[in-house]
Design a protein around this motif. Structure first.
Motif, PDB file in Angstrom:
ATOM      1  N   ARG A  17       0.862  -1.396  -0.077  1.00 54.47           N
ATOM      2  CA  ARG A  17      -0.471   0.195  -0.155  1.00 54.47           C
ATOM      3  C   ARG A  17       0.722   1.095  -0.314  1.00 54.47           C
ATOM      4  O   ARG A  17       0.637   2.780   0.799  1.00 54.47           O
ATOM      5  CB  ARG A  17      -0.942   0.429   1.670  1.00 54.47           C
ATOM      6  CG  ARG A  17      -2.010  -1.167   1.316  1.00 54.47           C
ATOM      7  CD  ARG A  17      -2.791  -1.162  -0.004  1.00 54.47           C
ATOM      8  NE  ARG A  17      -4.406  -2.081   0.548  1.00 54.47           N
ATOM      9  CZ  ARG A  17      -5.042  -1.896  -1.051  1.00 54.47           C
ATOM     10  NH1 ARG A  17      -4.919  -1.481  -1.402  1.00 54.47           N
ATOM     11  NH2 ARG A  17      -5.797  -3.371  -0.446  1.00 54.47           N
ATOM     12  N   GLN A  18       2.036   1.058  -0.722  1.00 55.27           N
ATOM     13  CA  GLN A  18       2.661   2.284  -0.712  1.00 55.27           C
ATOM     14  C   GLN A  18       3.295   2.727  -2.364  1.00 55.27           C
ATOM     15  O   GLN A  18       2.783   1.454  -3.261  1.00 55.27           O
ATOM     16  CB  GLN A  18       3.984   1.686   0.300  1.00 55.27           C
ATOM     17  CG  GLN A  18       3.683   1.942   1.743  1.00 55.27           C
ATOM     18  CD  GLN A  18       4.909   1.899   2.380  1.00 55.27           C
ATOM     19  OE1 GLN A  18       5.650   2.899   2.373  1.00 55.27           O
ATOM     20  NE2 GLN A  18       4.977   0.572   3.466  1.00 55.27           N
ATOM     21  N   SER A  19       4.425   3.237  -2.355  1.00 56.59           N
ATOM     22  CA  SER A  19       5.176   3.987  -4.132  1.00 56.59           C
ATOM     23  C   SER A  19       5.684   2.588  -3.763  1.00 56.59           C
ATOM     24  O   SER A  19       6.280   2.434  -2.518  1.00 56.59           O
ATOM     25  CB  SER A  19       5.423   5.245  -3.968  1.00 56.59           C
ATOM     26  OG  SER A  19       6.520   5.374  -2.841  1.00 56.59           O
ATOM     27  N   PRO A  20       5.976   2.591  -5.427  1.00 65.90           N
ATOM     28  CA  PRO A  20       7.149   1.042  -5.699  1.00 65.90           C
ATOM     29  C   PRO A  20       8.697   1.436  -4.529  1.00 65.90           C
ATOM     30  O   PRO A  20       8.825  -0.127  -4.256  1.00 65.90           O
ATOM     31  CB  PRO A  20       7.071   1.428  -7.167  1.00 65.90           C
ATOM     32  CG  PRO A  20       5.982   1.881  -7.308  1.00 65.90           C
ATOM     33  CD  PRO A  20       5.546   3.102  -6.715  1.00 65.90           C
ATOM     34  N   ALA A  21       9.411   2.034  -4.253  1.00 65.15           N
ATOM     35  CA  ALA A  21       9.908   2.049  -3.763  1.00 65.15           C
ATOM     36  C   ALA A  21       9.977   1.641  -2.854  1.00 65.15           C
ATOM     37  O   ALA A  21      10.955   1.231  -1.750  1.00 65.15           O
ATOM     38  CB  ALA A  21      11.169   3.803  -4.376  1.00 65.15           C
ATOM     39  N   ALA A  30      16.978  -3.496   2.223  1.00 64.48           N
ATOM     40  CA  ALA A  30      15.915  -2.591   2.008  1.00 64.48           C
ATOM     41  C   ALA A  30      16.584  -2.239   0.866  1.00 64.48           C
ATOM     42  O   ALA A  30      15.899  -1.129  -0.102  1.00 64.48           O
ATOM     43  CB  ALA A  30      15.737  -0.934   2.409  1.00 64.48           C
ATOM     44  N   ALA A  31      18.049  -2.120   0.484  1.00 64.53           N
ATOM     45  CA  ALA A  31      17.939  -1.499  -1.137  1.00 64.53           C
ATOM     46  C   ALA A  31      17.851  -2.361  -2.335  1.00 64.53           C
ATOM     47  O   ALA A  31      18.127  -2.003  -3.937  1.00 64.53           O
ATOM     48  CB  ALA A  31      19.881  -1.866  -1.428  1.00 64.53           C
ATOM     49  N   TRP A  32      16.491  -3.135  -2.464  1.00 70.74           N
ATOM     50  CA  TRP A  32      15.474  -3.615  -3.980  1.00 70.74           C
ATOM     51  C   TRP A  32      15.554  -2.421  -3.621  1.00 70.74           C
ATOM     52  O   TRP A  32      14.677  -2.346  -4.512  1.00 70.74           O
ATOM     53  CB  TRP A  32      14.894  -4.612  -3.110  1.00 70.74           C
ATOM     54  CG  TRP A  32      15.258  -6.006  -3.024  1.00 70.74           C
ATOM     55  CD1 TRP A  32      15.836  -6.987  -2.282  1.00 70.74           C
ATOM     56  CD2 TRP A  32      15.188  -6.696  -4.523  1.00 70.74           C
ATOM     57  NE1 TRP A  32      16.052  -8.084  -2.510  1.00 70.74           N
ATOM     58  CE2 TRP A  32      15.491  -8.301  -3.748  1.00 70.74           C
ATOM     59  CE3 TRP A  32      14.914  -6.207  -5.870  1.00 70.74           C
ATOM     60  CZ2 TRP A  32      16.158  -8.989  -5.155  1.00 70.74           C
ATOM     61  CZ3 TRP A  32      15.015  -7.449  -6.376  1.00 70.74           C
ATOM     62  CH2 TRP A  32      15.755  -8.356  -6.365  1.00 70.74           C
ATOM     63  N   SER A  33      15.232  -1.357  -2.801  1.00 70.82           N
ATOM     64  CA  SER A  33      14.009   0.015  -3.493  1.00 70.82           C
ATOM     65  C   SER A  33      14.122   0.219  -5.041  1.00 70.82           C
ATOM     66  O   SER A  33      13.563   1.142  -4.723  1.00 70.82           O
ATOM     67  CB  SER A  33      13.824   1.014  -2.719  1.00 70.82           C
ATOM     68  OG  SER A  33      15.046   1.533  -1.660  1.00 70.82           O
ATOM     69  N   TRP A  34      16.077   0.653  -4.041  1.00 67.71           N
ATOM     70  CA  TRP A  34      16.602   0.823  -5.787  1.00 67.71           C
ATOM     71  C   TRP A  34      15.833   0.811  -7.215  1.00 67.71           C
ATOM     72  O   TRP A  34      16.151   0.860  -8.262  1.00 67.71           O
ATOM     73  CB  TRP A  34      18.190   0.416  -5.587  1.00 67.71           C
ATOM     74  CG  TRP A  34      17.853   1.428  -4.351  1.00 67.71           C
ATOM     75  CD1 TRP A  34      18.984   1.320  -3.156  1.00 67.71           C
ATOM     76  CD2 TRP A  34      18.809   3.165  -4.722  1.00 67.71           C
ATOM     77  NE1 TRP A  34      19.724   2.010  -2.999  1.00 67.71           N
ATOM     78  CE2 TRP A  34      19.698   3.730  -3.648  1.00 67.71           C
ATOM     79  CE3 TRP A  34      18.688   4.131  -6.224  1.00 67.71           C
ATOM     80  CZ2 TRP A  34      20.118   4.733  -3.354  1.00 67.71           C
ATOM     81  CZ3 TRP A  34      18.882   5.797  -5.419  1.00 67.71           C
ATOM     82  CH2 TRP A  34      19.543   5.960  -4.377  1.00 67.71           C
ATOM     83  N   PHE A  81      12.985   2.123  -7.090  1.00 65.92           N
ATOM     84  CA  PHE A  81      13.559   4.072  -7.959  1.00 65.92           C
ATOM     85  C   PHE A  81      13.651   4.240  -9.165  1.00 65.92           C
ATOM     86  O   PHE A  81      13.503   5.234  -9.895  1.00 65.92           O
ATOM     87  CB  PHE A  81      14.073   4.215  -6.695  1.00 65.92           C
ATOM     88  CG  PHE A  81      14.752   6.048  -6.539  1.00 65.92           C
ATOM     89  CD1 PHE A  81      13.200   6.749  -5.903  1.00 65.92           C
ATOM     90  CD2 PHE A  81      15.769   6.069  -7.129  1.00 65.92           C
ATOM     91  CE1 PHE A  81      13.778   8.340  -5.997  1.00 65.92           C
ATOM     92  CE2 PHE A  81      16.054   7.377  -6.919  1.00 65.92           C
ATOM     93  CZ  PHE A  81      15.121   8.297  -6.569  1.00 65.92           C
ATOM     94  N   ALA A  82      14.412   3.475  -9.888  1.00 64.38           N
ATOM     95  CA  ALA A  82      15.539   3.097 -10.921  1.00 64.38           C
ATOM     96  C   ALA A  82      13.867   3.674 -12.253  1.00 64.38           C
ATOM     97  O   ALA A  82      13.874   4.284 -13.774  1.00 64.38           O
ATOM     98  CB  ALA A  82      15.974   2.284 -11.412  1.00 64.38           C
ATOM     99  N   GLY A  83      12.424   2.382 -11.827  1.00 61.68           N
ATOM    100  CA  GLY A  83      12.116   1.954 -12.230  1.00 61.68           C
ATOM    101  C   GLY A  83      10.968   3.353 -12.641  1.00 61.68           C
ATOM    102  O   GLY A  83      10.666   4.147 -13.814  1.00 61.68           O
ATOM    103  N   MET A  84      10.451   4.433 -11.278  1.00 63.96           N
ATOM    104  CA  MET A  84      10.166   5.438 -11.220  1.00 63.96           C
ATOM    105  C   MET A  84      11.261   6.250 -12.219  1.00 63.96           C
ATOM    106  O   MET A  84      10.148   6.896 -13.023  1.00 63.96           O
ATOM    107  CB  MET A  84      10.536   5.715  -9.972  1.00 63.96           C
ATOM    108  CG  MET A  84       8.913   4.768  -9.593  1.00 63.96           C
ATOM    109  SD  MET A  84       8.864   5.418  -7.597  1.00 63.96           S
ATOM    110  CE  MET A  84      10.236   6.391  -6.631  1.00 63.96           C
ATOM    111  N   LEU A  85      12.177   6.378 -12.189  1.00 60.77           N
ATOM    112  CA  LEU A  85      12.812   7.120 -13.200  1.00 60.77           C
ATOM    113  C   LEU A  85      12.414   7.129 -14.352  1.00 60.77           C
ATOM    114  O   LEU A  85      13.041   8.102 -15.352  1.00 60.77           O
ATOM    115  CB  LEU A  85      14.298   7.198 -12.700  1.00 60.77           C
ATOM    116  CG  LEU A  85      15.106   8.333 -10.845  1.00 60.77           C
ATOM    117  CD1 LEU A  85      16.360   8.220 -10.887  1.00 60.77           C
ATOM    118  CD2 LEU A  85      14.281   9.531 -10.654  1.00 60.77           C
TER     119      LEU A  85
END
Length: 467
Positions: free
Chosen positions: A74-78, A92-96, A99-103
């Motif tokens: 229930r949060q943004s992708p990162a 938690a580095a999976w968030s990168w 984050f790369a996808g959102m960029l």
């Protein structure tokens, strides 16, 4: 528990609103013009069958992965990948990856806005009758004049980006949901109107044969193109479907919903070809024109058939709606992330992100005029050059951004999301989120998500780089 989590941004009113949103994200410029000419080029019905198989084996599993990750966190992708990774003791580095996808989504939006702006321009051009009674060469020259005028492109680029930002700024319910409830039914109505008109041209059966005649000799030729288009056509790999999944009601079935989205996206793509090719044949044109089909071949066709001016306006409104519904899904993931991370207003974030995309999009605008001599990654007789002005070969600014996003970042994003859902979250979490009644259905889905989709993505990735 995931059922207790609620997105701070709100939620869709129902499962059908999610279907509208996800279909709007998936149905874009590629569905209206790229898929139909690929069908004709790679064997008609043979390509359609291969494409459907690729949708089922690659596209749907990755879409399922994105949706269940988004709804569980229930949060943004990162933030979603970071939170779910911590839940199972993973970095938690999976968030990168997210984050790369959102960029990547913002980079795609920067040039998508420019091309979407062309469709807005053509609505007025078609309405004014600029394509009535002209030759194909004159239409080609007209398009050349459009993209050769930087001020004209900047104006429509600005209009497209501004309208997208306004929708996002109003939030999930007041902006996204309200606009999608209007845009998606309008898209289907316009497509059906166009289909009804194509049936009156006298070339409807010719168009059907072009789309669906089975040429078995082209099955292997169309395998990689079908696999690549299946992956990209569902708008996976950048987090758009994940953030839409975060707004999805817990009561909705993810499996049935995603299958519905995939079928709707494919239906729109097929319907677009069935509606457009009879019009092209009626004008005596070659339907395998590739990228030039939308802005050169079709305008001439609409200018050469009875009532073509009206139908041309309908068509470019259809294209504009499809482009716009995809564009807003590209902006939403990063907006949601910054609102969650910094607790700032959605309107402020939407404005500044849209401005950043607009500024970067000027590079695409100038690629067709002021910077058209600027080439990157030039490999000629003199050797390899990172940049060279006036070179015959190489990529322009738009080409570089398109290559980087579509051939590198999108496949990598989809791969990361499939691996995360299949290997990091764990079988129990995926089973709980999918909530499939039949154990065999879950096992088959989990197998596709864990093994088949990642392998397919790697093949797509290698093939895209090899081109």
């Amino acid at each position: 528990m995931s059922s207790e989590k609620v997105s701070v941004h709100g939620s869709w009113a129902s499962r059908w609103v999610f279907i509208l949103a996800a279909t709007g994200s998936a149905v874009g410029l590629g569905s209206i013009w790229k898929f139909p000419y690929m069908v004709g080029e790679y064997g008609g019905g043979a390509f359609v069958l291969v494409f459907l198989a690729c949708i089922a084996l690659i596209g749907v599993p990755v879409m399922l992965a994105e949706t269940l990750i988004g709804r569980r966190a229930r949060q943004s992708p990162a933030n979603a990948l970071a939170a779910l990774a911590r839940d199972v003791g993973q970095p938690a580095a999976w968030s990168w990856a997210a984050f790369a996808g959102m960029l990547t989504a913002l980079l795609i939006l920067s040039f998508y806005s420019v091309v979407g702006g062309w469709s807005f321009d053509y609505i007025l051009d078609m309405a004014k009758g600029d394509f009535q009674g002209v030759t194909p060469d004159q239409v080609g020259a007209y398009f050349g004049n459009v993209i050769g005028d930087p001020l004209r492109l900047i104006f429509w680029h600005s209009v497209f980006m501004f309208t997208s930002a306004v929708v996002i700024a109003k939030g999930v319910v007041g902006g996204l949901e309200r606009s999608l409830r209007i845009m998606m039914p309008l898209l289907f109505v316009l497509l059906l109107v166009l289909l009804g008109y194509s049936m009156t041209t006298g070339h409807f059966m010719q168009g059907l044969h072009f789309m669906f005649d089975f040429d078995a000799s082209k099955v292997l030729d169309g395998l990689l193109p079908a696999m690549g288009h299946a992956f990209f056509s569902l708008s996976v790999g950048v987090g758009s479907i994940m953030i839409y999944g975060a707004y999805m009601p817990k009561s909705a079935s993810i499996g049935g919903t995603i299958v519905s989205v995939a079928l709707l996206d494919t239906f729109v793509s097929l319907l677009a070809g069935v509606a457009l090719f009879p019009i092209v044949f009626a004008a005596g044109l070659n339907p395998s024109e590739g990228p030039g089909l939308m802005f050169v071949t079709l305008p001439y066709a609409f200018g050469s058939v009875p009532f073509g001016q009206v139908m041309g306006v309908v068509f470019f409104i259809l294209v504009g709606v499809a482009a716009w519904s995809s564009a807003i899904s590209l902006l939403e993931p990063m907006v949601a992330y910054l609102v969650e991370r910094h607790k700032i207003s959605r309107a402020w974030v939407s404005t500044w992100l849209a401005l950043a995309c607009w500024l970067f999009g000027l590079g695409t605008v100038f690629s067709f005029n002021l910077w058209k001599e600027a080439k990157f990654f030039v490999n000629d007789a003199a050797g390899f050059h990172l940049y060279q002005w006036g070179a015959q070969a190489g990529l322009d600014f738009f080409g570089v951004v398109d290559f980087f996003t579509s051939r590198i970042m999108l496949p990598l994003g989809g791969l990361c999301f499939a691996v995360f859902a299949g290997w990091v979250m764990g079988r129990a979490a995926v089973r709980d989120e999918l909530a499939m009644r039949h154990p065999l259905a879950f096992e088959a889905t989990f197998f596709l998500m864990r093994y088949v989709a990642p392998c397919g993505i790697l093949i797509v990735f290698a093939a895209q780089l090899w081109k």
